[in-house]
Write an enzyme that holds these catalytic residues in place. Structure first.
Site, PDB file in Angstrom:
ATOM      1  N   LYS A 130       0.835  -1.210   0.000  1.00 44.51           N
ATOM      2  CA  LYS A 130       0.000   0.000   0.000  1.00 44.51           C
ATOM      3  C   LYS A 130       0.868   1.258   0.000  1.00 44.51           C
ATOM      4  O   LYS A 130       0.597   2.205  -0.746  1.00 44.51           O
ATOM      5  CB  LYS A 130      -0.964  -0.043   1.177  1.00 44.51           C
ATOM      6  N   LYS A 165      -8.508   1.458   5.227  1.00 46.27           N
ATOM      7  CA  LYS A 165      -8.031   0.082   5.208  1.00 46.27           C
ATOM      8  C   LYS A 165      -6.736  -0.053   5.988  1.00 46.27           C
ATOM      9  O   LYS A 165      -5.945   0.900   6.085  1.00 46.27           O
ATOM     10  CB  LYS A 165      -7.840  -0.411   3.777  1.00 46.27           C
ATOM     11  N   ARG A 215      -6.916  -5.532 -12.075  1.00 45.84           N
ATOM     12  CA  ARG A 215      -5.566  -6.017 -11.804  1.00 45.84           C
ATOM     13  C   ARG A 215      -4.779  -5.976 -13.101  1.00 45.84           C
ATOM     14  O   ARG A 215      -5.060  -6.709 -14.040  1.00 45.84           O
ATOM     15  CB  ARG A 215      -5.632  -7.438 -11.248  1.00 45.84           C
ATOM     16  N   ARG A 230     -12.170  -6.765 -11.397  1.00 47.25           N
ATOM     17  CA  ARG A 230     -12.860  -7.493 -10.327  1.00 47.25           C
ATOM     18  C   ARG A 230     -14.018  -6.613  -9.855  1.00 47.25           C
ATOM     19  O   ARG A 230     -13.808  -5.597  -9.205  1.00 47.25           O
ATOM     20  CB  ARG A 230     -11.868  -7.815  -9.218  1.00 47.25           C
ATOM     21  N   ARG A 238     -16.076  -3.721  -2.282  1.00 47.99           N
ATOM     22  CA  ARG A 238     -14.819  -4.401  -2.556  1.00 47.99           C
ATOM     23  C   ARG A 238     -14.969  -5.283  -3.788  1.00 47.99           C
ATOM     24  O   ARG A 238     -15.903  -6.076  -3.882  1.00 47.99           O
ATOM     25  CB  ARG A 238     -14.405  -5.266  -1.357  1.00 47.99           C
ATOM     26  N   ASP A 278      -3.283  -2.424  -8.877  1.00 49.03           N
ATOM     27  CA  ASP A 278      -4.728  -2.322  -8.726  1.00 49.03           C
ATOM     28  C   ASP A 278      -5.142  -0.946  -9.223  1.00 49.03           C
ATOM     29  O   ASP A 278      -4.676   0.077  -8.700  1.00 49.03           O
ATOM     30  CB  ASP A 278      -5.147  -2.513  -7.269  1.00 49.03           C
ATOM     31  N   GLU A 286      -3.234   0.389  -5.324  1.00 53.05           N
ATOM     32  CA  GLU A 286      -2.239  -0.430  -4.632  1.00 53.05           C
ATOM     33  C   GLU A 286      -1.237  -0.948  -5.650  1.00 53.05           C
ATOM     34  O   GLU A 286      -1.541  -1.065  -6.839  1.00 53.05           O
ATOM     35  CB  GLU A 286      -2.883  -1.621  -3.898  1.00 53.05           C
ATOM     36  N   ASN A 288       1.004  -4.335  -5.870  1.00 53.65           N
ATOM     37  CA  ASN A 288       1.195  -5.646  -5.249  1.00 53.65           C
ATOM     38  C   ASN A 288       2.473  -6.294  -5.766  1.00 53.65           C
ATOM     39  O   ASN A 288       2.666  -6.426  -6.975  1.00 53.65           O
ATOM     40  CB  ASN A 288      -0.004  -6.545  -5.568  1.00 53.65           C
TER      41      ASN A 288
END
Length: 319
Positions: A130, A165, A215, A230, A238, A278, A286, A288
């Site tokens: 993050k 978060k 993604r 997603r 979410r 993301d 984000e 990852n």
């Protein structure tokens, strides 16, 4: 010309828990075996380092059977120095806790001894999933990282609609939305912040989440041409697949390509062979780096063989 056969070690979660119809590490293993590479696996808990010796792991040498059940067989087990493999792939899932942190130190020592580790352990530590976003603030929504409840309240007053978060969450765990009415903001801060003990992230809510949390995969600094959107289901905010989101593969947008071209080469140069961005709307939310996923979903829906692209990049990196 095909690459010479390599001995590859995957540091991953225990194989019996894999859901092979969607697991990206499984897709990597399958493609590596198809190309003739020798496969070994271990967990982070199997790593050990004794004074005067090289970093080792208790590894299992495995073959994939091609069956839906009993999908692998263990051919042998042995304590083996990590430097004896041509590549070590760190694929342990988050959270990035103290044990993950210690594992990166063992892997970095193995690098000093000659091991080739992907993603590089130092880069894993220096790019928390993050916080790494804020280096590329021009692509991020308004974002605040803090322990201060007062700062969070001020951010909400300014942005009106926010997402909160924890920094160590995964799969959508612990994500809350607070709208203009501020309903439950205090309770949510107390839950995540623990009276100033835990740092958390707050971002402006992006209504484009309705079209999906995309993604975008970067392999060797270059974007895979399809992403997995997603899409939240049933009133959720979410989109994470682990939180019930629906995965829909789609071509990258021009904005996605622009983001990938700006971020990908920089992260690749730091030893991050595989990265998952993301992206919601026009914003990265984000970055990852631990064990990015969505290989099989993208491949199944588009025919773009993501695992093959990854192993191509791995073979190039190994020379």
């Amino acid at each position: 010309m095909s690459a010479p056969a390599q001995r590859l070690l995957f540091v991953a979660d225990p194989l019996p828990g894999f859901k092979i119809h969607k697991d990206s590490t499984f897709a990597m293993l399958r493609e590596c075996q198809r190309r003739g590479h020798a496969l070994a696996v271990c967990t982070a808990a199997d790593l050990h380092w004794r004074s005067g010796a090289a970093v080792q792991a208790r590894v299992q040498f495995v073959e994939l059977t091609g069956h839906a059940t009993d999908w692998y067989r263990v051919c042998a087990s042995a304590d083996t120095a990590l430097r004896d493999f041509d590549a070590v792939l760190m694929r342990t899932d988050p959270p990035f806790d103290s044990e993950y942190f210690y594992a990166t130190h063992l892997l970095q020592q193995a690098e000093r001894e000659g091991a080739r580790v992907f993603n590089r352990p130092q880069a894993l530590r220096e790019h928390p999933e993050k916080l790494a976003l804020l280096e590329f603030a021009e692509f991020a929504p308004p974002t605040l990282v803090t322990r201060s409840a007062a700062a969070i309240r001020a951010f909400h007053a300014e942005q009106q609609d926010i997402i909160l978060k924890p920094l160590d969450g995964m799969g959508g765990m612990g994500i809350f939305r607070v709208g203009p009415d501020g309903l439950n903001l205090g309770a949510i801060i107390e839950t995540l912040n623990r009276h100033g003990q835990c740092t958390m992230m707050v971002q402006r809510f992006l209504p484009e989440i309705a079209q999906g949390d995309k993604r975008v995969l970067l392999i060797g600094g270059a974007a895979v041409p399809f992403c997995l959107a997603r899409i939240p289901q049933g009133g959720e905010v979410r989109g994470n697949l682990a939180a019930g989101g629906k995965g829909v593969a789609q071509p990258l947008s021009e904005r996605d390509w622009a983001i990938a071209r700006a971020i990908g080469p920089k992260l690749a140069a730091r030893g991050l062979l595989l990265v998952g961005l993301d992206v919601i709307g026009d914003c990265v939310t984000e970055i990852n780096v631990t064990s990015p996923t969505c290989f099989q979903e993208i491949t199944d829906q588009t025919g773009c063989d993501v695992a093959a692209l990854f192993v191509d990049a791995l073979e190039r990196a190994l020379g």
